[in-house]
Design an enzyme around this catalytic site. Structure first.
Site, PDB file in Angstrom:
ATOM      1  N   HIS A 121      45.300  26.695  56.086  1.00  0.00           N
ATOM      2  CA  HIS A 121      45.104  28.147  56.160  1.00  0.00           C
ATOM      3  C   HIS A 121      45.068  28.668  57.587  1.00  0.00           C
ATOM      4  CE1 HIS A 121      44.102  27.384  51.980  1.00  0.00           C
ATOM      5  NE2 HIS A 121      44.716  28.538  51.834  1.00  0.00           N
ATOM      6  N   ARG A 171      45.855  37.737  49.993  1.00  0.00           N
ATOM      7  CA  ARG A 171      44.763  36.752  49.911  1.00  0.00           C
ATOM      8  C   ARG A 171      43.458  37.499  50.189  1.00  0.00           C
ATOM      9  NH1 ARG A 171      48.924  33.335  52.544  1.00  0.00           N
ATOM     10  NH2 ARG A 171      49.029  31.335  51.483  1.00  0.00           N
ATOM     11  N   ARG A 193      45.397  38.776  44.913  1.00  0.00           N
ATOM     12  CA  ARG A 193      44.792  37.560  44.371  1.00  0.00           C
ATOM     13  C   ARG A 193      43.282  37.658  44.523  1.00  0.00           C
ATOM     14  NH1 ARG A 193      46.334  31.910  46.915  1.00  0.00           N
ATOM     15  NH2 ARG A 193      44.792  32.509  48.467  1.00  0.00           N
ATOM     16  N   GLU A 206      49.551  26.188  41.249  1.00  0.00           N
ATOM     17  CA  GLU A 206      49.359  25.453  42.504  1.00  0.00           C
ATOM     18  C   GLU A 206      48.636  24.135  42.293  1.00  0.00           C
ATOM     19  OE1 GLU A 206      47.029  27.879  45.215  1.00  0.00           O
ATOM     20  OE2 GLU A 206      45.788  28.626  43.584  1.00  0.00           O
ATOM     21  N   ASN A 246      51.905  25.312  48.598  1.00  0.00           N
ATOM     22  CA  ASN A 246      51.034  24.640  49.586  1.00  0.00           C
ATOM     23  C   ASN A 246      50.053  23.708  48.888  1.00  0.00           C
ATOM     24  OD1 ASN A 246      52.293  26.516  51.189  1.00  0.00           O
ATOM     25  ND2 ASN A 246      50.560  27.911  51.240  1.00  0.00           N
ATOM     26  N   ASP A 247      49.287  24.281  47.966  1.00  0.00           N
ATOM     27  CA  ASP A 247      48.350  23.437  47.239  1.00  0.00           C
ATOM     28  C   ASP A 247      49.077  22.518  46.271  1.00  0.00           C
ATOM     29  OD1 ASP A 247      45.780  23.949  48.257  1.00  0.00           O
ATOM     30  OD2 ASP A 247      45.813  25.929  47.325  1.00  0.00           O
ATOM     31  N   ARG A 298      46.540  19.319  53.143  1.00  0.00           N
ATOM     32  CA  ARG A 298      47.503  20.192  53.823  1.00  0.00           C
ATOM     33  C   ARG A 298      47.070  20.574  55.232  1.00  0.00           C
ATOM     34  NH1 ARG A 298      46.554  25.666  50.282  1.00  0.00           N
ATOM     35  NH2 ARG A 298      47.311  26.786  52.098  1.00  0.00           N
ATOM     36  N   CYS A 334      55.128  31.815  46.433  1.00  0.00           N
ATOM     37  CA  CYS A 334      54.425  32.480  47.532  1.00  0.00           C
ATOM     38  C   CYS A 334      53.790  31.481  48.489  1.00  0.00           C
ATOM     39  CB  CYS A 334      53.379  33.457  47.005  1.00  0.00           C
ATOM     40  SG  CYS A 334      52.106  32.643  46.030  1.00  0.00           S
TER      41      CYS A 334
HETATM   42  C1  PEP Z   1      49.457  27.996  47.931  1.00  0.00           C
HETATM   43  O1  PEP Z   1      48.590  27.158  47.651  1.00  0.00           O
HETATM   44  O2  PEP Z   1      50.668  27.712  48.020  1.00  0.00           O
HETATM   45  C2  PEP Z   1      49.072  29.398  48.156  1.00  0.00           C
HETATM   46  C3  PEP Z   1      49.991  30.331  48.309  1.00  0.00           C
HETATM   47  O3  PEP Z   1      47.741  29.680  48.246  1.00  0.00           O
HETATM   48  P1  PEP Z   1      46.870  29.376  49.564  1.00  0.00           P
HETATM   49  O4  PEP Z   1      47.834  28.980  50.650  1.00  0.00           O
HETATM   50  O5  PEP Z   1      46.106  30.591  49.889  1.00  0.00           O
HETATM   51  O6  PEP Z   1      46.015  28.248  49.118  1.00  0.00           O
HETATM   52 MG    MG Z   2      46.571  27.804  47.186  1.00  0.00          MG
END
Ligand code: PEP
Ligand code: MG
Length: 603
Positions: A214, A321, A357, A463, A486-487, A497, A534
């Site tokens: 993040h 977010r 979200r 995710e 990402n997750d 990550r 996303c």
């Molecule tokens: C993700 O996990 O891909 C996502 C968009 O949410 P975040 O990056 O806020 O965990």
């Molecule tokens: Mg996520």
């Protein structure tokens, strides 16, 4: 961590390699994010508070030891002479947090003087530092005096670390950041990154961090040239150093030669020209050569990004977010304050949709206001990525969830909105969330609040592998999907990550991740439910043909990436993307997939 004792050795050019996080070249004086003292108010406590203060102290000492052990473990990748310089310093810090005069003294001060853990830590460190300095005044040897000065500074530095961990305050205050500086820090939390002012800052470089953590996402959102995970950097720099940060390739050069500086200045000019060329795409449609229209939206983490989003020509916000609303504050934002912020974003989008979200707390996103409100534990669980994250917390704390839903519904009279649930793993969570959603709607109706018409759809993040593999069932419950790669990558490959030591294993092109993306996308399309990506994958133009080929028509990314992704898709036909995706999906080898993706060009 930087050594602050005077040094007489000449400044030589040193190169560090890390993870490229945000494109652009920064040249500027380094500003160490570890210099100023940690802020706290000295506090007296009542006798009955002693056990709690002791527990806080032990937790902060443990956390500090873990941080240092992690730094120590990663030094192996550095050249030997750099290791020889930095390792003893870290060892000294670790030692001080063991059974030493320092820790014994702090533990004693809490009950004896009835003071908080941070007060006890600060006072004990200062007493020890003064004792070192008092000895040095009477001693004639320069060398001995310098070593006592250094020991005093080391005690103060370890005290600052423990106090920072005790107070959960942003790792650094950036108030004193000189304009045009390169911020160098061992580690930057997402909440710290949220405090940066991009206009005042040349770039950022840290020892810790991963490409899609993040903090990286925040830095990309701010458009600050950044390299994370440059091992040994903060220990190897000195105040007064100049740095070049190349956020496109992931290098940091300290004290560059004049040739390296000239080259960096040329790269800055080229980068600005390329950005200008991309800016011209703003008004052109996001459409493939065979006429398939793709929705390109922006992710929004901080209100400051609204201007960037407007410049980038985004077709709305694909992921807001809402965590940013809860960060860097002591109390929770109430319903009215949240609604006000959402309304500002919705109005700024001028009729383009905004996907909000609801709070995704957990993992690396530590949020102090939630701790202060007693809604989440003060100490992270041993495995925070697998604990009470996202929707799990909201279902456990329905007042928090209801306040957010009400805030969104109130704001949604200003324009089209969608509500997105984070970290879903099963159908029951969506049903439970929908019940609460409908309860809030009924409550607002009874109170004769104006409600948006139609009501915002309720969608889910895909995710987790659990959600992706249940996508067919989830598509019956959710109104839309937003795939968070990402997750999804993190949980599929069991790779943190935000962790630089395993960053080489974090690979959204791994066939397992791609198969989950494909499965979820096809499940949504079969049920005629909107689906988007996303995660950070969406903002990488190299991945655009593959994502289109998998059936995606909606991508949401950091605003600065939109022109590059638009350029990529305007140069390909959808038919070629579909053929390409079929070839990629036959490949079991991540390396070959990476080569195919890198080499894609339409025949
Ligand atoms: C993700 O996990 O891909 C996502 C968009 O949410 P975040 O990056 O806020 O965990
Ligand atoms: Mg996520």
């Amino acid at each position: 961590m930087s050594r602050s004792e005077p040094r007489t050795t000449p400044r030589i050019e040193r190169r560090f390699t890390g993870i490229p996080v945000c494109d652009g070249i920064a040249i500027g004086p380094v500003f160490s994010a570890a210099e100023p003292a940690a802020l706290f108010k000295p506090r007296a406590i009542a006798p009955e508070e002693v056990p709690a203060e002791r527990d806080r102290l032990e937790a902060a000492i443990l956390q500090s030891r873990k941080q240092l052990a992690k730094l120590r473990a990663r030094l192996g990748v550095l050249p030997e002479e750099a290791q020889a310089e930095i390792a003893p310093l870290i060892d000294a810090y670790i030692h001080m947090l063991g059974p030493t005069r320092l820790t014994r003294g702090v533990r004693r001060r809490i009950p004896e003087q009835l003071v908080s853990a941070e007060t006890a830590m600060a006072e004990e460190c200062e007493a020890i530092a003064r004792a070192f300095l008092a000895v040095s005044q009477d001693d004639m040897s320069e060398e001995y005096r310098a070593s006592q000065d250094r020991r005093a500074e080391e005690v103060r530095e370890i005290g600052r670390r423990v106090i920072r961990n005790l107070t959960h305050q942003p790792f650094r205050s950036f108030a004193h950041l000189p304009p045009g500086a390169v911020l160098v820090s061992e580690f930057l939390r997402p909440a710290d990154a949220a405090l940066l002012e991009p206009a005042r800052l040349a770039g950022v470089a840290t020892d810790e961090g991963g490409a899609d953590g993040h903090t990286a996402i925040m830095l990309r959102a701010l458009g600050v040239p950044a390299v994370l995970g440059a091992v040994g950097l903060s220990g190897g720099m000195r105040s007064g150093d100049v740095a070049i940060v190349d956020g496109g390739v992931g290098t940091v050069v300290l004290n560059p030669s004049s040739a390296a500086l000239d080259e960096a200045h040329r790269a800055v000019t080229q980068f600005a020209r390329a950005r200008q060329r991309l800016g011209r795409l703003r008004r052109l449609p996001a459409q493939t050569t065979d006429g398939v229209v793709v929705e390109l939206q922006a992710n929004l983490e901080l209100p400051i990004e609204l201007a960037l989003i407007a410049q980038a020509g985004a077709a709305g916000v694909g992921l807001l977010r809402s965590e940013f609303l809860f960060m860097n504050r002591e109390t929770l934002p109430d319903e009215a304050a949240q609604s006000e912020t959402f309304r500002t974003v919705i109005e700024a989008m001028g009729g383009d949709p905004v996907t909000i979200r609801v709070l995704d707390w957990g993992g690396e996103k530590d949020i102090d206001s939630l701790v202060a409100a007693g809604l989440v534990p003060e100490l992270a669980d041993s495995n925070p990525a697998l604990s009470l994250r996202g929707i799990r917390l909201l279902l456990r704390q329905p007042e928090l969830f209801e306040a957010q839903i009400a805030a969104i519904l109130r704001a949604a009279t200003a324009g089209p909105v969608r509500v997105l649930l984070p970290m879903v793993t099963c159908v029951a969570e969506v049903r439970a969330a929908r019940e609460i959603y409908e309860r809030v709607i009924r409550r607002l109706r009874r109170a004769r609040e104006p409600l948006p018409e139609p009501l915002p759809p309720l969608g889910i993040m895909i995710e987790t592998p659990g959600a992706a593999l249940s996508a067919d069932a989830l598509a019956l419950e959710a109104d839309f999907f937003a795939i968070g790669t990402n997750d999804l990558t993190m949980y599929t490959l069991a790779v943190d990550r935000g962790e630089s030591s395993v960053a080489h294993l974090y690979d959204p092109l791994h066939p397992a991740v791609l198969r989950l993306v494909q499965f979820a996308t096809e499940a949504a399309l079969r049920m005629r439910k909107p689906v988007s990506v996303c995660g950070e994958m969406a903002g990488n133009p190299r991945f655009t043909p593959l994502l289109l080929g998998l059936g995606l028509r909606s991508l949401s990314m950091n605003a600065a990436a939109i022109p590059r992704v638009k350029q990529a898709l305007r140069g390909v036909s959808f038919a070629a993307c579909a053929r390409f995706a079929r070839r990629v999906m036959e490949q079991p080898d991540p390396q070959l997939i990476a080569e195919l993706v890198a080499g894609f060009h339409e025949k």
